[in-house]
Design a protein around this motif. Structure first.
Motif, PDB file in Angstrom:
ATOM      1  N   VAL A  71     -63.248  30.419  -2.460  1.00 23.50           N
ATOM      2  CA  VAL A  71     -63.448  29.088  -1.900  1.00 23.50           C
ATOM      3  C   VAL A  71     -64.766  28.531  -2.432  1.00 23.50           C
ATOM      4  N   GLN A  72     -64.822  27.236  -2.564  1.00 22.72           N
ATOM      5  CA  GLN A  72     -66.055  26.594  -3.023  1.00 22.72           C
ATOM      6  C   GLN A  72     -67.021  26.411  -1.862  1.00 22.72           C
ATOM      7  N   PRO A  73     -68.295  26.278  -2.134  1.00 23.13           N
ATOM      8  CA  PRO A  73     -69.263  26.024  -1.068  1.00 23.13           C
ATOM      9  C   PRO A  73     -68.862  24.820  -0.228  1.00 23.13           C
ATOM     10  N   GLY A  74     -68.996  24.966   1.071  1.00 24.15           N
ATOM     11  CA  GLY A  74     -68.582  23.920   1.995  1.00 24.15           C
ATOM     12  C   GLY A  74     -67.156  24.056   2.460  1.00 24.15           C
ATOM     13  N   GLY A  75     -66.409  24.937   1.847  1.00 21.98           N
ATOM     14  CA  GLY A  75     -65.013  25.131   2.210  1.00 21.98           C
ATOM     15  C   GLY A  75     -64.836  25.994   3.446  1.00 21.98           C
ATOM     16  N   SER A  76     -63.568  26.223   3.783  1.00 19.99           N
ATOM     17  CA  SER A  76     -63.223  26.960   5.001  1.00 19.99           C
ATOM     18  C   SER A  76     -62.191  28.039   4.710  1.00 19.99           C
ATOM     19  N   LEU A  77     -62.241  29.070   5.496  1.00 24.10           N
ATOM     20  CA  LEU A  77     -61.224  30.119   5.504  1.00 24.10           C
ATOM     21  C   LEU A  77     -61.053  30.592   6.939  1.00 24.10           C
ATOM     22  N   ARG A  78     -59.857  31.077   7.243  1.00 20.00           N
ATOM     23  CA  ARG A  78     -59.630  31.712   8.543  1.00 20.00           C
ATOM     24  C   ARG A  78     -59.157  33.141   8.300  1.00 20.00           C
ATOM     25  N   LEU A  79     -59.938  34.083   8.763  1.00 20.28           N
ATOM     26  CA  LEU A  79     -59.575  35.479   8.655  1.00 20.28           C
ATOM     27  C   LEU A  79     -58.807  35.903   9.897  1.00 20.28           C
ATOM     28  N   SER A  80     -57.855  36.801   9.690  1.00 20.92           N
ATOM     29  CA  SER A  80     -57.073  37.355  10.789  1.00 20.92           C
ATOM     30  C   SER A  80     -57.248  38.862  10.832  1.00 20.92           C
ATOM     31  N   CYS A  81     -57.254  39.388  12.032  1.00 18.46           N
ATOM     32  CA  CYS A  81     -57.313  40.837  12.252  1.00 18.46           C
ATOM     33  C   CYS A  81     -56.169  41.166  13.199  1.00 18.46           C
ATOM     34  N   ALA A  82     -55.096  41.701  12.635  1.00 15.06           N
ATOM     35  CA  ALA A  82     -53.904  42.014  13.414  1.00 15.06           C
ATOM     36  C   ALA A  82     -53.922  43.479  13.803  1.00 15.06           C
ATOM     37  N   ALA A  83     -53.634  43.736  15.077  1.00 17.91           N
ATOM     38  CA  ALA A  83     -53.687  45.098  15.590  1.00 17.91           C
ATOM     39  C   ALA A  83     -52.304  45.605  15.944  1.00 17.91           C
ATOM     40  N   VAL A 133     -57.123  38.865  16.331  1.00 23.42           N
ATOM     41  CA  VAL A 133     -58.416  38.203  16.452  1.00 23.42           C
ATOM     42  C   VAL A 133     -58.676  37.451  15.155  1.00 23.42           C
ATOM     43  N   TYR A 134     -59.249  36.270  15.282  1.00 23.29           N
ATOM     44  CA  TYR A 134     -59.474  35.403  14.130  1.00 23.29           C
ATOM     45  C   TYR A 134     -60.967  35.152  13.932  1.00 23.29           C
ATOM     46  N   LEU A 135     -61.316  34.827  12.713  1.00 29.98           N
ATOM     47  CA  LEU A 135     -62.659  34.345  12.403  1.00 29.98           C
ATOM     48  C   LEU A 135     -62.500  33.088  11.565  1.00 29.98           C
ATOM     49  N   GLN A 136     -62.739  31.940  12.187  1.00 26.40           N
ATOM     50  CA  GLN A 136     -62.698  30.678  11.464  1.00 26.40           C
ATOM     51  C   GLN A 136     -64.056  30.460  10.835  1.00 26.40           C
ATOM     52  N   MET A 137     -64.068  30.286   9.530  1.00 23.16           N
ATOM     53  CA  MET A 137     -65.318  30.138   8.786  1.00 23.16           C
ATOM     54  C   MET A 137     -65.335  28.773   8.126  1.00 23.16           C
ATOM     55  N   ASN A 138     -66.245  27.942   8.558  1.00 21.69           N
ATOM     56  CA  ASN A 138     -66.424  26.608   7.990  1.00 21.69           C
ATOM     57  C   ASN A 138     -67.787  26.509   7.316  1.00 21.69           C
ATOM     58  N   GLY A 139     -67.930  25.544   6.466  1.00 22.80           N
ATOM     59  CA  GLY A 139     -69.214  25.339   5.804  1.00 22.80           C
ATOM     60  C   GLY A 139     -69.680  26.564   5.047  1.00 22.80           C
ATOM     61  N   LEU A 140     -68.755  27.189   4.328  1.00 24.11           N
ATOM     62  CA  LEU A 140     -69.092  28.455   3.659  1.00 24.11           C
ATOM     63  C   LEU A 140     -70.157  28.260   2.592  1.00 24.11           C
ATOM     64  N   LYS A 141     -70.996  29.275   2.478  1.00 18.99           N
ATOM     65  CA  LYS A 141     -72.086  29.283   1.516  1.00 18.99           C
ATOM     66  C   LYS A 141     -71.945  30.496   0.601  1.00 18.99           C
ATOM     67  N   SER A 142     -72.612  30.448  -0.527  1.00 17.95           N
ATOM     68  CA  SER A 142     -72.515  31.567  -1.468  1.00 17.95           C
ATOM     69  C   SER A 142     -72.969  32.874  -0.822  1.00 17.95           C
ATOM     70  N   VAL A 148     -59.359  47.804   6.571  1.00 21.08           N
ATOM     71  CA  VAL A 148     -59.842  48.068   5.217  1.00 21.08           C
ATOM     72  C   VAL A 148     -60.653  46.913   4.657  1.00 21.08           C
ATOM     73  N   GLY A 149     -60.526  45.742   5.270  1.00 20.83           N
ATOM     74  CA  GLY A 149     -61.340  44.614   4.852  1.00 20.83           C
ATOM     75  C   GLY A 149     -60.598  43.634   3.967  1.00 20.83           C
ATOM     76  N   THR A 150     -61.179  42.438   3.866  1.00 26.92           N
ATOM     77  CA  THR A 150     -60.646  41.398   3.008  1.00 26.92           C
ATOM     78  C   THR A 150     -61.822  40.710   2.313  1.00 26.92           C
ATOM     79  N   GLN A 151     -61.651  40.432   1.023  1.00 25.64           N
ATOM     80  CA  GLN A 151     -62.744  39.878   0.225  1.00 25.64           C
ATOM     81  C   GLN A 151     -62.838  38.362   0.412  1.00 25.64           C
ATOM     82  N   VAL A 152     -64.040  37.898   0.660  1.00 23.52           N
ATOM     83  CA  VAL A 152     -64.337  36.469   0.704  1.00 23.52           C
ATOM     84  C   VAL A 152     -65.354  36.185  -0.384  1.00 23.52           C
ATOM     85  N   THR A 153     -64.998  35.268  -1.287  1.00 21.31           N
ATOM     86  CA  THR A 153     -65.895  34.903  -2.379  1.00 21.31           C
ATOM     87  C   THR A 153     -66.112  33.402  -2.358  1.00 21.31           C
ATOM     88  N   VAL A 154     -67.364  33.004  -2.247  1.00 26.66           N
ATOM     89  CA  VAL A 154     -67.731  31.594  -2.245  1.00 26.66           C
ATOM     90  C   VAL A 154     -68.442  31.316  -3.561  1.00 26.66           C
TER      91      VAL A 154
END
Length: 128
Positions: A12-24, A79-88, A120-126
């Motif tokens: 995602v580019q700087p300023g963008g958003s992602l929503r992470l999910s953690c399913a149990a 459980v979710y993690l909404q990430m807005n305004g992402l930075k490098s 195991v994790g998920t990669q987020v790259t800004v």
């Protein structure tokens, strides 16, 4: 046995958003403190956000306050993690964890050493 699977990472580019999910699976998440953690290359794992064990309280590390929001859907056991305004500097592998031993009391749910069940994790790259 509780199993956690993260999804939703990506580029995602700087300023963008992602929503992470953690399913149990294997147990209901609402019994435990749940945390999101991240680890960037060459850095220690950092607590990002978490729910207290009863789900009544949420905590955030200072660098994400006002940008990230943790939430949960009991019906989906997710459980979710909404990430807005992402930075490098948000670039990292993001993992969720559950405190099945009930050691993560209050704000200690940001302390990764209190957690024993991990996805195991998920990669987020800004990137720009």
């Amino acid at each position: 046995q509780l199993q956690l699977v993260e999804s939703g990472g990506g580029l995602v580019q700087p300023g963008g958003s992602l929503r992470l999910s953690c399913a149990a699976s294997g147990s209901a998440l609402n019994y435990y403190a749940i945390g999101w953690f991240r680890q960037a290359p060459g850095k220690e794992r950092e607590g990002v956000s978490c729910f207290s064990a009863n789900g009544a309280l949420t905590y955030y590390t200072d660098s994400v306050k006002g940008r990230f929001t943790i939430s949960r859907d009991g019906a989906k056991n997710t459980v979710y993690l909404q990430m807005n305004g992402l930075k490098s500097e948000d670039t990292a592998v993001y993992s969720c964890a559950a405190d099945v031993s009930r050691r993560a009391v209050g704000r200690l749910c940001l302390d990764s050493s209190k957690f024993g069940s991990w996805g195991v994790g998920t990669q987020v790259t800004v990137f720009s």
